[in-house]
Design a protein around this motif. Sequence first.
Motif, PDB file in Angstrom:
ATOM      1  N   THR A  19       0.849  -1.198   0.000  1.00 26.50           N
ATOM      2  CA  THR A  19       0.000   0.000   0.000  1.00 26.50           C
ATOM      3  C   THR A  19       0.876   1.237   0.000  1.00 26.50           C
ATOM      4  O   THR A  19       0.620   2.179  -0.754  1.00 26.50           O
ATOM      5  CB  THR A  19      -0.911   0.025   1.237  1.00 26.50           C
ATOM      6  OG1 THR A  19      -1.475  -1.272   1.399  1.00 26.50           O
ATOM      7  CG2 THR A  19      -2.020   1.049   1.093  1.00 26.50           C
ATOM      8  N   VAL A  20       1.928   1.244   0.831  1.00 23.54           N
ATOM      9  CA  VAL A  20       2.822   2.399   0.897  1.00 23.54           C
ATOM     10  C   VAL A  20       3.477   2.648  -0.459  1.00 23.54           C
ATOM     11  O   VAL A  20       3.527   3.779  -0.939  1.00 23.54           O
ATOM     12  CB  VAL A  20       3.883   2.206   2.008  1.00 23.54           C
ATOM     13  CG1 VAL A  20       4.976   3.235   1.890  1.00 23.54           C
ATOM     14  CG2 VAL A  20       3.229   2.279   3.370  1.00 23.54           C
ATOM     15  N   GLU A  21       3.975   1.567  -1.099  1.00 20.79           N
ATOM     16  CA  GLU A  21       4.626   1.724  -2.415  1.00 20.79           C
ATOM     17  C   GLU A  21       3.647   2.248  -3.446  1.00 20.79           C
ATOM     18  O   GLU A  21       3.976   3.107  -4.267  1.00 20.79           O
ATOM     19  CB  GLU A  21       5.210   0.392  -2.894  1.00 20.79           C
ATOM     20  CG  GLU A  21       6.342  -0.137  -2.044  1.00 20.79           C
ATOM     21  CD  GLU A  21       7.402   0.907  -1.768  1.00 20.79           C
ATOM     22  OE1 GLU A  21       7.685   1.730  -2.656  1.00 20.79           O
ATOM     23  OE2 GLU A  21       7.937   0.905  -0.653  1.00 20.79           O
ATOM     24  N   GLN A  22       2.414   1.715  -3.411  1.00 23.69           N
ATOM     25  CA  GLN A  22       1.394   2.134  -4.357  1.00 23.69           C
ATOM     26  C   GLN A  22       1.083   3.621  -4.171  1.00 23.69           C
ATOM     27  O   GLN A  22       0.999   4.374  -5.136  1.00 23.69           O
ATOM     28  CB  GLN A  22       0.128   1.284  -4.144  1.00 23.69           C
ATOM     29  CG  GLN A  22      -1.047   1.645  -5.019  1.00 23.69           C
ATOM     30  CD  GLN A  22      -0.817   1.343  -6.479  1.00 23.69           C
ATOM     31  OE1 GLN A  22       0.003   0.481  -6.834  1.00 23.69           O
ATOM     32  NE2 GLN A  22      -1.508   2.040  -7.355  1.00 23.69           N
ATOM     33  N   LEU A  23       0.934   4.044  -2.909  1.00 25.81           N
ATOM     34  CA  LEU A  23       0.614   5.442  -2.626  1.00 25.81           C
ATOM     35  C   LEU A  23       1.759   6.356  -3.037  1.00 25.81           C
ATOM     36  O   LEU A  23       1.537   7.440  -3.566  1.00 25.81           O
ATOM     37  CB  LEU A  23       0.292   5.624  -1.141  1.00 25.81           C
ATOM     38  CG  LEU A  23      -1.073   5.092  -0.719  1.00 25.81           C
ATOM     39  CD1 LEU A  23      -1.190   5.041   0.787  1.00 25.81           C
ATOM     40  CD2 LEU A  23      -2.189   5.947  -1.296  1.00 25.81           C
ATOM     41  N   LYS A  24       3.013   5.917  -2.814  1.00 30.39           N
ATOM     42  CA  LYS A  24       4.166   6.738  -3.208  1.00 30.39           C
ATOM     43  C   LYS A  24       4.134   6.979  -4.709  1.00 30.39           C
ATOM     44  O   LYS A  24       4.365   8.086  -5.191  1.00 30.39           O
ATOM     45  CB  LYS A  24       5.472   6.016  -2.859  1.00 30.39           C
ATOM     46  CG  LYS A  24       5.937   6.215  -1.452  1.00 30.39           C
ATOM     47  CD  LYS A  24       7.370   5.704  -1.316  1.00 30.39           C
ATOM     48  CE  LYS A  24       7.697   5.427   0.142  1.00 30.39           C
ATOM     49  NZ  LYS A  24       8.840   4.534   0.290  1.00 30.39           N
ATOM     50  N   CYS A  28       3.443  10.732  -6.766  1.00 26.63           N
ATOM     51  CA  CYS A  28       4.423  11.363  -7.643  1.00 26.63           C
ATOM     52  C   CYS A  28       3.920  11.581  -9.052  1.00 26.63           C
ATOM     53  O   CYS A  28       4.652  12.000  -9.929  1.00 26.63           O
ATOM     54  CB  CYS A  28       5.697  10.509  -7.717  1.00 26.63           C
ATOM     55  SG  CYS A  28       6.469  10.388  -6.124  1.00 26.63           S
ATOM     56  N   MET A  29       2.643  11.318  -9.299  1.00 29.72           N
ATOM     57  CA  MET A  29       2.099  11.422 -10.647  1.00 29.72           C
ATOM     58  C   MET A  29       2.030  12.873 -11.118  1.00 29.72           C
ATOM     59  O   MET A  29       1.836  13.784 -10.308  1.00 29.72           O
ATOM     60  CB  MET A  29       0.689  10.844 -10.609  1.00 29.72           C
ATOM     61  CG  MET A  29       0.088  10.637 -11.958  1.00 29.72           C
ATOM     62  SD  MET A  29      -1.635  10.289 -11.778  1.00 29.72           S
ATOM     63  CE  MET A  29      -2.277  11.262 -13.083  1.00 29.72           C
ATOM     64  N   ASP A  30       2.212  13.086 -12.434  1.00 29.52           N
ATOM     65  CA  ASP A  30       2.074  14.436 -13.000  1.00 29.52           C
ATOM     66  C   ASP A  30       0.614  14.737 -13.225  1.00 29.52           C
ATOM     67  O   ASP A  30      -0.031  14.086 -14.036  1.00 29.52           O
ATOM     68  CB  ASP A  30       2.782  14.495 -14.377  1.00 29.52           C
ATOM     69  CG  ASP A  30       4.260  14.663 -14.202  1.00 29.52           C
ATOM     70  OD1 ASP A  30       5.006  14.106 -15.034  1.00 29.52           O
ATOM     71  OD2 ASP A  30       4.664  15.345 -13.242  1.00 29.52           O
ATOM     72  N   ARG A  31       0.095  15.770 -12.583  1.00 28.20           N
ATOM     73  CA  ARG A  31      -1.313  16.105 -12.747  1.00 28.20           C
ATOM     74  C   ARG A  31      -1.457  17.433 -13.459  1.00 28.20           C
ATOM     75  O   ARG A  31      -0.583  18.280 -13.384  1.00 28.20           O
ATOM     76  CB  ARG A  31      -1.999  16.215 -11.384  1.00 28.20           C
ATOM     77  CG  ARG A  31      -2.145  14.921 -10.676  1.00 28.20           C
ATOM     78  CD  ARG A  31      -2.737  15.099  -9.292  1.00 28.20           C
ATOM     79  NE  ARG A  31      -2.597  13.863  -8.594  1.00 28.20           N
ATOM     80  CZ  ARG A  31      -1.489  13.466  -7.989  1.00 28.20           C
ATOM     81  NH1 ARG A  31      -0.444  14.270  -7.967  1.00 28.20           N
ATOM     82  NH2 ARG A  31      -1.427  12.288  -7.408  1.00 28.20           N
TER      83      ARG A  31
ATOM     84  N   ARG B 341      -6.217  12.875 -16.274  1.00 28.63           N
ATOM     85  CA  ARG B 341      -5.003  13.705 -16.214  1.00 28.63           C
ATOM     86  C   ARG B 341      -5.044  14.656 -15.016  1.00 28.63           C
ATOM     87  O   ARG B 341      -4.012  15.017 -14.487  1.00 28.63           O
ATOM     88  CB  ARG B 341      -4.829  14.457 -17.529  1.00 28.63           C
ATOM     89  CG  ARG B 341      -4.539  13.499 -18.666  1.00 28.63           C
ATOM     90  CD  ARG B 341      -4.432  14.191 -19.996  1.00 28.63           C
ATOM     91  NE  ARG B 341      -5.560  15.081 -20.217  1.00 28.63           N
ATOM     92  CZ  ARG B 341      -5.508  16.130 -21.004  1.00 28.63           C
ATOM     93  NH1 ARG B 341      -4.402  16.426 -21.654  1.00 28.63           N
ATOM     94  NH2 ARG B 341      -6.560  16.896 -21.159  1.00 28.63           N
ATOM     95  N   ALA B 342      -6.264  15.059 -14.602  1.00 32.15           N
ATOM     96  CA  ALA B 342      -6.389  15.885 -13.400  1.00 32.15           C
ATOM     97  C   ALA B 342      -6.406  15.001 -12.155  1.00 32.15           C
ATOM     98  O   ALA B 342      -6.300  15.496 -11.027  1.00 32.15           O
ATOM     99  CB  ALA B 342      -7.668  16.711 -13.460  1.00 32.15           C
ATOM    100  N   ASP B 343      -6.560  13.692 -12.369  1.00 32.74           N
ATOM    101  CA  ASP B 343      -6.531  12.708 -11.293  1.00 32.74           C
ATOM    102  C   ASP B 343      -7.583  12.968 -10.220  1.00 32.74           C
ATOM    103  O   ASP B 343      -7.324  12.880  -9.030  1.00 32.74           O
ATOM    104  CB  ASP B 343      -5.122  12.694 -10.651  1.00 32.74           C
ATOM    105  CG  ASP B 343      -4.923  11.513  -9.719  1.00 32.74           C
ATOM    106  OD1 ASP B 343      -4.224  11.667  -8.703  1.00 32.74           O
ATOM    107  OD2 ASP B 343      -5.490  10.440 -10.005  1.00 32.74           O
TER     108      ASP B 343
END
Lengths: 75, 425
Positions: A19-24, A28-31, B341-343
């Motif tokens: 869960t921690v790895e998934q959340l990390k 870090c995703m580009d939004r 893309r806005a998540d």
Amino acid sequence: MKDAMANNNTASISQARKTVEQLKMEACMDRIKVSKAAADLMAYCDAHIREDPLIVPVPASENPFREKKFFCAIL
Amino acid sequence: MSERGVTLLSACISNGSFSCPQHWACPPAEMCDQTFLAITFGPCDCCSDTKPLMNIYLKNEPVNYCSLCVERMACQGLQPNETLATLKMESETLKTKLEEERAKLHDVELHQVAERVEALGQFVMKTRRTLKGHGNKVLCMDWCKDKRRIVSSSQDGKVIVWDAFTTNKEHAVTMPCTWVMACAYAPSGCAVACGGLDNKCSVYPLSLDKNENLAAKKKSVAMHTNYLSACSFTNSDMQILTSSGDGTCALWDVESGQLLQSFHGHSADVLCLDLAPSETGNTFVSGGCDKKANVWDMRSGQCIQSFETHESDINSVRYYPSGDAFASGSDDATCRLYDLRADREVAIYSKESIIFGASSVDFSLSGRLLFGGYNDYTINVWDVLKGTRVSILFGHENRVSTLRVSPDGTAFCSGSWDHTLRIWA
């Protein structure tokens, strides 16, 4: 008994780690901003709305469901 | 690698799918030096085997691990100063940070931006055809790419292929189980897949010979440990994606029945799935009883995004035609639009007068309209951008269980527990 508890522990640790790895990864995703996303959705709609037969109806003769066709042949 | 092998391999990579059976037989060592391979397939940073990779973060550094090494890493004994409690706290902090990141970009609402868009005119949508023939509740339906044929399945185990123009039945198969909850038409139009309480997904090739016994040619493809809730062919007849009550989704090779990839992450039954429109790549979205909608990478098996704003089971998910967003229908009586893309969730389609769950949703061709079939026997038509309801369609005499717009957008079909299917245009 101790073994069972150890197994349970390992399972919950592995679950918690994943869960921690998934959340990390998700953090870090580009939004992009909602205003930009909304503008893109609207642009897509705008570009395709004229081709949408349910919004801009095509003449009944071209829409196979709207035309009144009789399927019985007279023998 | 032989020249033919290289041509086949580049064809597989360029069309973005692993639909070439020979791809899986290529010796791993020969693929290492192919620099055009996407980062999600290559040498694992931990064990160096060439496999589909997951992108994860260890000590805040991005690494690419194969799924086996991810499992091994997760199962290692506790580090000093690490306890279950610290891990749980870390995940709570990360969740809060995720929400903060998402909130920073929430500068405006979709319906506010859409205020300057022209309102839609009045809609005249009526039932143009009624398909009668099922002896019990219709549970699922799918259109053929020829925009004319429909396959539907029902509680009594019957799967029927119809010609929607003439309302004639072209094929009928009786499954050995009841509650056939999932059915799908192959892209070529030459086969249908279906499954339900038998925990399997079976593919039936359709023959032009009306007298041929279809059941004899049946091929069992998928095996789950609980009921099959949804299935869909990928871009070819060769692969099927399934979701099940056992909480997983899986990708199967039709010819061999082999499991190509499995997707773990839901904590309860997965009820629905939808593949991204082909231009946007190898992802799909699934919705489940854990109120979550997850977006998955088909090659690595990794969950890349997750959305949890519904208050009850998600019965149906469908991508927006551009592939940048998806809609979901849930037992909490709302449909919601999520932008990838806005998540985040960008719109909710609900009314105080609607208290029954939405069982099935689909977009019109341009994405401006969202059709929702509800458990109160009605179909609500929503303006996707403005968030308002433009029409409500009556006609079914029991719950609407399934709804799909035809491939060319000229009509949509709804199936119901009243044993009929209706084509609306």
